[in-house]
Design a protein around this motif. Structure first.
Motif, mmCIF file in Angstrom:
data_model
loop_
_atom_site.group_PDB
_atom_site.id
_atom_site.type_symbol
_atom_site.label_atom_id
_atom_site.label_comp_id
_atom_site.label_asym_id
_atom_site.label_seq_id
_atom_site.Cartn_x
_atom_site.Cartn_y
_atom_site.Cartn_z
ATOM 1 N N UNK B 55 0.823 -1.228 0.000
ATOM 2 C CA UNK B 55 0.000 0.000 0.000
ATOM 3 C C UNK B 55 0.839 1.251 0.000
ATOM 4 N N UNK B 57 3.731 1.731 -1.312
ATOM 5 C CA UNK B 57 4.241 1.978 -2.670
ATOM 6 C C UNK B 57 3.175 2.625 -3.552
ATOM 7 N N UNK B 58 1.990 2.063 -3.474
ATOM 8 C CA UNK B 58 0.922 2.616 -4.317
ATOM 9 C C UNK B 58 0.620 4.059 -3.890
ATOM 10 N N UNK B 61 3.232 6.280 -5.231
ATOM 11 C CA UNK B 61 3.060 6.433 -6.670
ATOM 12 C C UNK B 61 1.922 7.402 -6.996
ATOM 13 N N UNK B 77 -13.942 34.388 -16.807
ATOM 14 C CA UNK B 77 -14.539 34.776 -18.094
ATOM 15 C C UNK B 77 -13.549 34.678 -19.248
ATOM 16 N N UNK B 78 -12.414 35.172 -18.993
ATOM 17 C CA UNK B 78 -11.486 35.269 -20.104
ATOM 18 C C UNK B 78 -10.403 34.219 -20.053
ATOM 19 N N UNK B 80 -8.423 30.598 -18.205
ATOM 20 C CA UNK B 80 -8.551 29.320 -17.508
ATOM 21 C C UNK B 80 -7.218 29.032 -16.863
ATOM 22 N N UNK B 168 -21.046 29.052 -14.298
ATOM 23 C CA UNK B 168 -21.032 28.879 -15.760
ATOM 24 C C UNK B 168 -19.831 29.581 -16.399
ATOM 25 N N UNK B 169 -20.083 30.474 -17.363
ATOM 26 C CA UNK B 169 -18.962 31.028 -18.119
ATOM 27 C C UNK B 169 -18.132 31.968 -17.275
#
Lengths: 1099, 219
Positions: B55, B57-58, B61, B77-78, B80, B168-169
């Motif tokens: 575990x 090791x995982x 990783x 808006x403009x 990202x 939203x936008x």
């Protein structure tokens, strides 16, 4: 507590599988997944390409996409710079799928939001950011990893097809980024305009989208349609524009005016014209074949040279100026100078070079011409606008020069100073001169002249002129219709009758000739004829020239004012009396005495001759002649019977003359005589008597010779022949007798005439004469008149020498037995006398006629004539007192010189004559004289005819209404007098004088003002202008074509009002567009109303 | 004071008993299953260490991409923006939010790394002589166990932000791929810690005491 004991716990020895937990599968799986994902990523990754841009505004790493047909096919992985920071290197990870297609031909550009007059493009990039658009063909190619990006989108984007051409213009009609419109439809696009490498033109790539590319052929013309055109035609004013878009944006359109040309290919170059008419006319004025482009650099002020100006070679338009710009050059001193550089487009076809290689051939031709003096220069192209043109002219000594083939960018042709006429300056100068002229004074004078003329024309006398002329004409008609003139044929019959009589006389003469020694005389006559023919031959050779001389002399003589001459001669005669009193004149009687002695001897010889005549029954014949003479004397006596009466009349006339105021005339005459005296008392005149004495001496010698000659005649039996002549003379005397019969009547008439003369007003005439004499006096006092005696003296000297020669000649004749020949001449004279006899037969009739004329004359109003004469003398007075008359003595002097020279030539001729055996020739001449006498005889034979003609004429004159003519003449003279004495006429000279004064002043001003030079310059300018006009006329056909085109446009404009016209279509198209736009806006508004957020969402 | 480490006590195994690790009832060694709770009975979990390491090791990783990949994807808006954990911390510090930056740094970087180290130390110390006493190690283990349940705080923040900021936008926050990886990493770390058998801490004491005195017995 129990001990459970020790429990041995031994860990079991377990296998690996037991010891390793199943949980280990999880990291293994994770690892596998990681590796798998990594592998997948790596394997799916496309190649990394690098695109270089000038700038990369808005490009962001891992955000900016590469799109192909609006589909993302890659992402910008990195944005960096080239090594020299010159450009931006954008590294783009391509998608593996499209990688094979991105080959060398791929193009990349950055799509940015752009708002232009034609719309908004790239709006989506406002929110999403810019992206990179890629364009490549659909065939896989050689992979390439580095590209140069485009600054803007290519014209053919997104798989469009079309024709790519290059538009070129030297004007400013080409703007980039405008649509190409064909009949209102956008069919193409013009790209970014750039200035060409040579800097003279603007070029822009353009594309015409398929399938419209089939509209473009090699003969297609492009022109600018931006803005609108305003034209006024017969149908009213018209505003024309292609479309609303092109009105705002501008745009280009094209059309193919001539069909049949091959389709244009990619890369073809087209010129853009300013408007349709230019484009249309260019089709027909197009240059055939390639052009030769040259360059010329001009000094000085070249305002007026425009693009399109003509380039002329010896007046022939061979091309035009295609571009002009200034260059800065260093002159010899190293100073910088701005000069004008004009690019000349030469059309080789205009100078005879066609086909391939024509520009090179034309260039070689021009190189040769430049070596022999061809130069470019500026010349006035349009005298009104001051426009210039370029002339290629051959100058005789233009200095060294050659075509500079190394010049950049075109070969450069040498130039010379401009030949520009400053017309404006010359015109200004001329106008200044004109304004300085005394125009007003001239106008005043002209006005007064016109006033005078008007008064003159309006005068009654002038008005009466036609009346007078009509009267004269009626008189003439009366004359021609008179009975006398009608009777002329009858008189011609009389003449024929007389001719018949003459023939009878000739017949009798021939009979008498037969009785005499005809053969011998004939022989002599034949000799004479022979010699005469020879002489005539010789004489005729000089005849034409002689005739010319005579004609000239006659003309000169005709010009002579004879009145004046007569007056002068009269004056000279008066003073000749004084001359006669001189010593030399006193010596003359001595000479004359000896002359008389000689004559005495001659008479003695003549007596011997008469004795011979006596012996040959001459007395009878002479008696008959004496009878005839006696009868003639009787007739004369009768005639003289009326003479006393005439004398009385003359006496009365003399009395009147005596009673006249002759005092003034005497004074004048005294003045004239004083002048004449001065002339006569000059040494030359004094020398004249001596000359005359010498002449007398010579004459004496000559008479002696004649004496010898007469004695020779005596010996030659001339008496008999003379008798015959005497017979004839007798007959002539008889005729004379007859003729004298009518003389008494004539004398009576003359008496009456004298009476009338006595009654006429001589006083005024005398007064006039007085003034004439005064003028003559002035003339005599001139130097030329004073010089006349000298010339007369010289003339006398020549005459003396001539007489001497003549004497020598006569002696030669005597020595050479001229008597016999003379006898023959006497014979001829006899015949002539006979003819004269016949001629005299008609004389009485003539006398009668003259008598009748005298009668008429008597009846005429002499008093009026005298009055007129008075007036005439007044005019003559003015004439005599004129400068021209005053100059006459000089003319006379010249004439005397001529005469003197002529006489000296005559003398030389005679001397020559004598020296060269002239005697023999003279003998021959005498023979000729004999012949001439014969001819005279023949001529005299025609005299009766003439006499009868005179008779007829006089008869006609007799019947003429002299009275009426006199009246008419009087009226005419009265009118002329009134005309001349009118106030206006009197003022005319004054006005004329004023006008002449003004004219002279004007001329003087003109001469002083250098107006002639100015006029010359102006004329030169006008000539240049005329040349220009001629050149302009050469282009007139083009102009007409253009005008035609304009008219065509106007016509089309007018037609456009029709249903289907182009304007209507355009308007409809425009309205449709507006309507569409409105509809779209409405739709947008509705959409926004419903979904406001779509503004944000973009949907 | 008695040294607990040196004290030899009677252990259950020594007594032949085995305790249920779930309900603590003691059963005889022979029993295979706990009759009360039904859990498997084992005196010692022989595969414990192996599971811990698996575990662990995982978890490690998963922790690598959790730091490399963006944790939050923020769309305004403009633009990202994507922020990794460390990037976000730096961003916050630039905005003068040092406190929050420290909290996030500790919660997202310090604690997980500390857990990895702690678990690895515990697992290694079973077989080797260690500096810490068994008591300290027991305490360490308990801390790791306790803290494990709070390790998801980053994921919670991301989840809450994603849920809240969805305008939203105009603005939106979405979890990045790193959040998943981070969550997995936390889970695997917890599993790793759970897989550890703390009795092994003490076994070593018993063995060393037996070899010294022999009378000491594990309890």
């Amino acid at each position: 507590m129990s001990d459970p004991g020790e429990v041995k716990v031994e860990p079991a020895r377990r296998s690996l599988w037991d010891r390793v937990s199943i949980v280990w599968l999880v990291p293994l799986a994770a690892l596998a997944i990681a590796v798998g994902v990594a592998w997948n990523n790596w394997a799916d990754r496309g190649p990394l390409i690098t695109v270089y841009f000038d700038d990369a505004a808005g490009v962001e790493t891992r955000e900016t996409e590469l799109r192909y047909r609006d589909v993302g096919v890659g992402v910008v992985e990195d944005v960096g710079f080239t090594d020299d920071l010159d450009r931006v290197a954008v590294h783009i990870r391509l998608e593996k799928q499209v990688a094979p297609y991105v080959d060398e031909a791929a193009q990349f550009w950055i799509v940015e939001p752009e708002v232009t007059t034609q719309g908004v493009t790239g709006l989506d990039t406002v929110l999403s950011g810019v992206y990179i658009e890629g364009l490549w063909d659909t065939r896989p190619g050689q992979p390439t990893y580095e590209f140069d990006g485009l600054a803007s989108a290519p014209l053919l984007a997104g798989g469009q097809e079309g024709l790519q051409i290059i538009l070129r213009t030297s004007g400013d009609s080409l703007t980039g980024r405008v649509p190409l419109v064909y009949r209102g439809v956008e069919v193409g696009q013009v790209g970014e305009a750039v200035v060409s490498l040579d800097g003279f033109t603007v070029e822009a790539p353009a594309v015409i989208y398929a399938p419209y590319d089939a509209l473009v052929t090699e003969e297609t013309r492009f022109w600018d349609t931006s803005g609108f055109s305003f034209s006024v035609g017969s149908g009213g004013a018209a505003v024309d524009f292609e479309s609303l878009a092109s009105l705002i944006v501008g745009g280009l359109t094209f059309d193919t005016f001539v069909s049949g040309a091959p389709l244009a290919e990619d890369g073809a170059v087209f010129d853009v014209y300013d408007d349709e008419s230019l484009a249309r006319s260019s089709v027909f004025n197009r240059a055939t074949g390639p052009e030769l482009t040259l360059m010329a650099v001009f000094d000085g002020n070249v305002s007026g040279l425009n693009v399109g100006a003509a380039v002329e070679l010896d007046g022939l338009r061979i091309g035009e100026v295609s571009a002009i710009n200034g260059i800065v050059e260093r002159d010899d001193q190293g100073a910088e100078q701005v000069r004008l550089q004009a690019v000349l487009d030469i059309r080789p076809g205009r100078i005879g070079f066609e086909g391939q290689g024509a520009p090179e051939a034309a260039l070689n031709y021009l190189i040769d011409e430049v070596e022999s003096g061809l130069r470019a220069r500026l010349a006035t192209g349009n005298i009104l606008t001051g426009g210039l043109k370029v002339q290629l002219v051959s100058l005789p000594d233009p200095g060294p020069g050659a075509v500079d083939l190394e010049a950049d960018p075109y070969p450069r042709i040498p130039t010379v100073a401009s030949d520009i006429a400053d017309v404006a300056a010359s015109a200004q100068d001329t106008l200044d001169r004109i304004s300085a002229l005394p125009i007003e004074e001239i106008l005043g004078s002209v006005q007064s002249v016109l006033d005078s003329t008007a008064v003159l024309l309006a005068s009654q006398d002038t008005q009466a002129l036609p009346e007078e002329i009509r009267g004269i004409l009626s008189d003439v008609r009366q004359i021609t219709s008179s009975d006398e003139l009608q009777a002329v044929p009858g008189q011609v019959g009389d003449v024929l009758t007389e001719l018949a009589g003459a023939a009878g006389e000739i017949n009798a003469l021939v009979t008498a000739l037969e009785e005499q020694d005809v053969p011998g005389r004939l022989l002599g006559a034949i000799d004479a004829v022979e010699a005469t023919l020879a002489s005539v031959d010789t004489a005729l050779a000089g005849a034409p020239a002689l005739i010319d001389e005579v004609t000239q002399l006659a003309a000169t003589a005709g010009d002579l004012p004879l009145d004046e001459l007569v007056t002068q001669v009269t004056g000279v005669a008066a003073s000749a009396d004084a001359l006669l009193g001189s010593e030399a004149a006193a010596a003359l009687p001595g000479r004359i005495g000896s002359l008389t002695a000689e004559l005495e001897a001659t008479v003695a010889e003549a007596r011997a001759l008469v004795a011979g005549l006596n012996e040959q029954g001459g007395p009878d014949r002479l008696l008959a002649a004496v009878d005839a003479a006696g009868a003639a004397a009787t007739s004369l006596d009768e005639a003289l019977a009326g003479v006393p009466q005439v004398v009385e009349r003359l006496d009365a006339v003399a009395a009147q003359v005596q009673a006249m105021e002759l005092q003034a005339v005497s004074e004048r005459l005294a003045g004239v005589l004083a002048s004449a005296d001065a002339v006569i008392s000059s040494e030359d005149v004094q020398a004249i008597p001596a000359r005359v004495t010498a002449i007398a001496t010579e004459l004496e010698g000559a008479v002696a010779e004649a004496n010898a000659l007469v004695s020779g005649l005596n010996e030659g039996g001339g008496a008999e022949r003379v008798l015959a002549a005497v017979d004839q003379a007798g007959a002539a005397a008889a005729s004379l007798d007859t003729a004298l019969q009518g003389v008494p009547g004539l004398i009576e008439r003359l008496d009456a005439v004298a009476a009338q003369v006595g009654a006429s007003d001589i006083d005024g005439v005398v007064a006039r004469l007085e003034s004439v004499l005064a003028s003559a006096n002035g003339i005599l006092a001139t130097e030329s008149a004073q010089a006349l005696p000298g010339q007369v003296n010289a003339l006398a000297a020549e005459l003396q020498a001539t007489v001497a020669e003549a004497r020598a000649l006569i002696s030669g004749i005597t020595a050479d037995d001229g008597g016999a020949r003379l006898l023959a001449a006497v014979d001829s004279a006899a015949a002539a006398a006979a003819s004269l006899d016949a001629a005299l037969a008609g004389v009485p009739q003539v006398v009668e006629r003259i008598d009748a004329v005298a009668a008429n004359l008597q009846a005429a109003d002499l008093a009026g004539a005298v009055a007129r004469l008075d007036t005439l003398l007044a005019s003559a007075d003015a004439l005599v007192s004129s400068e021209t008359t005053a100059a006459l003595p000089a003319d006379l002097s010249a004439l005397a010189d001529e005469l003197s020279a002529g006489i000296s030539e005559t003398r030389a001729l005679i001397a020559d004559f004598s020296g060269q055996g002239g005697t023999g020739r003279l003998l021959a001449a005498i023979d000729s004289a004999g012949e001439a006498a014969g001819a005279v005889e023949e001529a005299v034979a025609g005299v009766p005819q003439v006499v009868s003609r005179i008779d007829g004429v006089v008869a006609g004159a007799e019947t003429v209404d002299l009275q009426g003519i006199g009246d008419s003449l009087e009226q005419l003279l009265a009118s002329a007098d009134a005309l001349l004495s009118g106030q206006d006429t009197q003022e005319l000279p004054g006005n004329l004088g004023d006008a002449l004064t003004e004219l002279r002043l004007i001329l003087a001003q003109l001469r002083e003002g250098g107006a002639v030079e100015n006029a010359n310059a102006t004329l030169a300018s006008i000539r240049v202008a005329a040349d220009q006009l001629a050149t302009s006329l050469d282009t007139l056909p083009g102009l007409i074509t253009q005008a035609n085109t304009v008219l065509g446009t106007t016509g089309a404009t007018v037609e456009a009002y029709g249903e289907n016209g182009a304007l209507a279509r355009d308007l409809r198209a425009a309205l449709r567009e507006v309507s569409q736009a409105a509809e779209n806006i409405a739709r947008l508004a509705r959409t926004l109303e419903r979904q406001p957020n779509s503004l944000i969402l973009g949907r | 004071m008695r040294d607990l480490g040196k004290d030899i006590a009677l252990t259950a195994r020594d007594a032949g008993l085995v305790a249920c690790t779930r309900c603590q009832r003691v059963w005889p060694m022979a029993e295979d299953r706990c009759d009360r709770c039904g859990a498997r009975l084992a005196s010692r979990d022989t595969g414990s260490l192996s599971r811990v390491w698996a575990w662990w090791c995982v978890g490690v990783m998963a922790y690598i991409p959790a730091n490399l990949w963006p944790m939050l994807v923020t769309r305004t808006l403009m633009s990202e923006s994507e922020d990794t954990i460390v990037g976000g911390v730096i961003e916050l510090m630039h905005h003068d939010a040092v406190g929050i930056a420290i909290v996030i740094l500790v919660a997202s970087v310090g604690i997980p790394v500390a857990k990895f180290i702690a678990i690895a130390y515990l697992a290694l110390s079973v077989r080797r002589v260690t500096l810490l006493s068994a008591h300290r190690r027991q305490q360490l283990y308990e801390i790791v166990e306790y803290i494990g349940r709070w390790s998801m705080i980053d994921v919670f923040v991301v989840a809450i932000l994603s849920a809240l900021v969805q305008l939203n936008v105009v603005a939106s926050v979405n979890p990045g791929p790193a959040s998943l990886a981070f969550a997995l990493s936390v889970i695997f770390t917890m599993l790793s810690a759970q897989a550890f058998d703390p009795r092994m801490i003490w076994d070593r004491i018993e063995e060393s005491a037996r070899s010294e005195g022999g009378e000491a017995r594990p309890a």
